[in-house]
Design a protein around this motif. Structure first.
Motif, PDB file in Angstrom:
ATOM      1  N   ILE A  89      -1.256  12.747   2.273  1.00 30.83           N
ATOM      2  CA  ILE A  89      -1.720  12.027   1.085  1.00 30.83           C
ATOM      3  C   ILE A  89      -3.195  12.348   0.873  1.00 30.83           C
ATOM      4  N   GLY A 110      -3.461   9.493  -8.318  1.00 34.61           N
ATOM      5  CA  GLY A 110      -4.587   9.180  -9.208  1.00 34.61           C
ATOM      6  C   GLY A 110      -4.928   7.707  -9.067  1.00 34.61           C
ATOM      7  N   MET A 111      -4.905   6.994 -10.174  1.00 33.69           N
ATOM      8  CA  MET A 111      -5.196   5.557 -10.143  1.00 33.69           C
ATOM      9  C   MET A 111      -3.942   4.801  -9.704  1.00 33.69           C
ATOM     10  N   ILE A 112      -3.943   4.307  -8.489  1.00 36.88           N
ATOM     11  CA  ILE A 112      -2.779   3.602  -7.960  1.00 36.88           C
ATOM     12  C   ILE A 112      -3.183   2.163  -7.647  1.00 36.88           C
ATOM     13  N   THR A 127      -3.131  -0.584  -5.601  1.00 35.35           N
ATOM     14  CA  THR A 127      -2.832  -0.975  -4.212  1.00 35.35           C
ATOM     15  C   THR A 127      -3.954  -1.862  -3.671  1.00 35.35           C
ATOM     16  N   LYS A 154     -11.079  15.237   1.138  1.00 37.94           N
ATOM     17  CA  LYS A 154      -9.741  15.377   0.556  1.00 37.94           C
ATOM     18  C   LYS A 154      -9.499  16.835   0.130  1.00 37.94           C
ATOM     19  N   ILE A 212      -3.352   8.110   5.969  1.00 34.13           N
ATOM     20  CA  ILE A 212      -4.633   7.399   6.082  1.00 34.13           C
ATOM     21  C   ILE A 212      -5.758   8.121   5.320  1.00 34.13           C
ATOM     22  N   GLY A 240       0.850  -1.183   0.000  1.00 33.90           N
ATOM     23  CA  GLY A 240       0.000   0.000   0.000  1.00 33.90           C
ATOM     24  C   GLY A 240       0.887   1.233   0.000  1.00 33.90           C
TER      25      GLY A 240
HETATM   26  N1  LIG Z   1      -4.851   3.526  -4.171  1.00 27.59           N
HETATM   27  C1  LIG Z   1      -5.342   4.534  -4.816  1.00 27.59           C
HETATM   28  O1  LIG Z   1      -5.745   4.401  -5.988  1.00 27.59           O
HETATM   29  C2  LIG Z   1      -5.411   5.883  -4.161  1.00 27.59           C
HETATM   30  C3  LIG Z   1      -5.739   6.963  -4.956  1.00 27.59           C
HETATM   31  C4  LIG Z   1      -5.794   8.217  -4.398  1.00 27.59           C
HETATM   32  C5  LIG Z   1      -5.504   8.387  -3.061  1.00 27.59           C
HETATM   33  N2  LIG Z   1      -5.193   7.330  -2.278  1.00 27.59           N
HETATM   34  C6  LIG Z   1      -4.918   7.585  -0.865  1.00 27.59           C
HETATM   35  O2  LIG Z   1      -3.858   6.796  -0.384  1.00 27.59           O
HETATM   36  C7  LIG Z   1      -4.049   6.595   1.022  1.00 27.59           C
HETATM   37  C8  LIG Z   1      -4.111   5.141   1.396  1.00 27.59           C
HETATM   38  O3  LIG Z   1      -3.084   4.428   0.858  1.00 27.59           O
HETATM   39  P1  LIG Z   1      -2.716   2.944   1.361  1.00 27.59           P
HETATM   40  O4  LIG Z   1      -2.502   2.172   0.111  1.00 27.59           O
HETATM   41  O5  LIG Z   1      -1.628   3.008   2.348  1.00 27.59           O
HETATM   42  O6  LIG Z   1      -4.080   2.481   2.072  1.00 27.59           O
HETATM   43  P2  LIG Z   1      -4.545   1.419   3.147  1.00 27.59           P
HETATM   44  O7  LIG Z   1      -6.033   1.510   3.147  1.00 27.59           O
HETATM   45  O8  LIG Z   1      -3.900   0.117   2.857  1.00 27.59           O
HETATM   46  O9  LIG Z   1      -4.152   2.067   4.537  1.00 27.59           O
HETATM   47  C9  LIG Z   1      -2.961   1.988   5.251  1.00 27.59           C
HETATM   48  C10 LIG Z   1      -3.281   1.768   6.701  1.00 27.59           C
HETATM   49  O10 LIG Z   1      -4.007   2.857   7.302  1.00 27.59           O
HETATM   50  C11 LIG Z   1      -4.565   2.322   8.496  1.00 27.59           C
HETATM   51  N3  LIG Z   1      -5.583   3.214   9.082  1.00 27.59           N
HETATM   52  C12 LIG Z   1      -6.805   3.483   8.574  1.00 27.59           C
HETATM   53  N4  LIG Z   1      -7.471   4.318   9.396  1.00 27.59           N
HETATM   54  C13 LIG Z   1      -6.644   4.577  10.453  1.00 27.59           C
HETATM   55  C14 LIG Z   1      -6.776   5.346  11.628  1.00 27.59           C
HETATM   56  N5  LIG Z   1      -7.907   5.998  11.904  1.00 27.59           N
HETATM   57  N6  LIG Z   1      -5.730   5.415  12.485  1.00 27.59           N
HETATM   58  C15 LIG Z   1      -4.583   4.737  12.219  1.00 27.59           C
HETATM   59  N7  LIG Z   1      -4.420   3.961  11.125  1.00 27.59           N
HETATM   60  C16 LIG Z   1      -5.437   3.882  10.244  1.00 27.59           C
HETATM   61  C17 LIG Z   1      -5.121   0.970   8.038  1.00 27.59           C
HETATM   62  O11 LIG Z   1      -5.254   0.068   9.142  1.00 27.59           O
HETATM   63  C18 LIG Z   1      -4.085   0.513   7.007  1.00 27.59           C
HETATM   64  O12 LIG Z   1      -3.201  -0.471   7.538  1.00 27.59           O
HETATM   65  C19 LIG Z   1      -5.381   7.217   1.394  1.00 27.59           C
HETATM   66  O13 LIG Z   1      -5.202   8.500   1.933  1.00 27.59           O
HETATM   67  C20 LIG Z   1      -6.082   7.253   0.050  1.00 27.59           C
HETATM   68  O14 LIG Z   1      -7.101   8.213   0.013  1.00 27.59           O
HETATM   69  C21 LIG Z   1      -5.148   6.066  -2.801  1.00 27.59           C
END
Ligand SMILES: NC(=O)c1ccc[n+]([C@@H]2O[C@H](COP(=O)([O-])OP(=O)(O)OC[C@H]3O[C@@H](n4cnc5c(N)ncnc54)[C@H](O)[C@@H]3O)[C@@H](O)[C@H]2O)c1
Length: 265
Positions: free
Chosen positions: A145, A192-194, A196, A165, A97, A23
């Motif tokens: 993020i 954008g589109m990631i 994960t 956001k 997060i 992630g």
């Molecule tokens: N993957 C995509 O396409 C994409 C696109 C745009 C933005 N994002 C942003 O990327 C970020 C997430 O990325 P990721 O891949 O690490 O996600 P993920 O959902 O795997 O989250 C990482 C960790 O955050 C922890 N978490 C959630 N809420 C929490 C809280 N209240 N307190 C402490 N820990 C908490 C979860 O337990 C998880 O282990 C987000 O902000 C998301 O909006 C992702």
């Protein structure tokens, strides 16, 4: 390894991953450590925090696990205290997060709206407030993020996510200006589109993973999804001294999607 964060003490908020694989937060924590930082791996899931810290120590880096829900201001203060106790302070706060619930303005329940705002915005407020006294001690950097959804409408309807956001991006700029003279920088990354585990989880279990990946890639001008490492590399730059004169910016990491007029819906 180029030691771009040598000597830095970093807290990664959301350092675990909701599923197997890399992630955004997990990759950022690992990359920061590979570049010389000590990393406090913060996650509400204790196993996820420990797993990332273990990956880092197995690679020869220095990491500490901290379990806590950052929507709770007491836990955010305890997180800052843990940074002080384990690392002797904090140079970088990486706020990763973010959650979403599907729905437009008519279909989103207020309880879902509140849940999304609690994680995406309130937790950012708590973590920032708790970390700033440590960061302001010797200058420092905050990387938030956000998402492309914070500035434009994409293929999914999730109004709470979009609004929270956008507010996160505004919070980043307010912090940037309030703390500019004290040497603390604050910047946002807009992925954008990631590809994960998180992306797969919010779109739903009924969708075929390969079909989903193809459909997401097709929406990107570069014709591929980004990876967690694309996001982590951008975060590394903004966290490092190489970005020492950059504050208050929104950096898209999106293969051109946000720039393309009328991004495909
Ligand atoms: N993957 C995509 O396409 C994409 C696109 C745009 C933005 N994002 C942003 O990327 C970020 C997430 O990325 P990721 O891949 O690490 O996600 P993920 O959902 O795997 O989250 C990482 C960790 O955050 C922890 N978490 C959630 N809420 C929490 C809280 N209240 N307190 C402490 N820990 C908490 C979860 O337990 C998880 O282990 C987000 O902000 C998301 O909006 C992702």
């Amino acid at each position: 390894m180029t030691n771009r964060l040598q000597g830095k003490r970093v807290a990664v908020i959301g350092a675990g991953s909701v599923g197997p694989g890399w992630g955004n937060g997990k990759a950022a924590a690992a990359l920061f450590a590979r570049e010389g930082a000590q990393v406090l791996c913060v996650d509400r899931n204790p196993d996820a925090a420990r797993e990332t810290a273990q990956i880092i120590t197995d690679e020869g880096g220095t990491a500490f696990a901290f379990a806590g829900d950052m929507t709770d201001p007491d836990s955010a203060r305890a997180m800052a205290q843990a940074a002080q106790d384990h690392m002797g302070g904090l140079d970088v706060l990486h706020f990763n997060i973010g959650i979403s619930t599907p729905g437009g303005i008519e279909t989103t329940a207020f309880t879902d709206w509140q849940k999304v705002f609690a994680v995406n915005l309130d937790a950012a407020f708590h973590c920032t407030q708790a970390a700033l006294p440590l960061l302001a001690d010797g200058g420092g950097a905050i990387v938030y993020i956000s998402s492309l959804a914070g500035e434009s409408n994409g293929p999914y309807r999730y109004v709470g996510y979009e609004a929270s956001k956008a507010a996160l991006q505004r919070l980043s700029k307010s912090v940037a200006i309030e703390y500019a003279a004290r040497g603390v920088r604050a910047n946002c990354i807009l992925p954008g589109m990631i590809d994960t585990p998180h992306a797969a989880s919010f779109i739903g279990p009924d969708v075929d993973a390969q079909e989903l990946a193809r459909a997401r890639a097709a929406k990107v001008p570069m014709k591929r999804q980004g990876t967690a490492w694309d996001v982590a590399e951008a975060a590394l730059f903004l966290a490092s001294d190489a970005a020492g004169f950059i504050t208050g910016v929104d950096l898209r990491v999106d293969g051109g999607m946000g720039t393309q007029f009328g991004s495909p819906a």
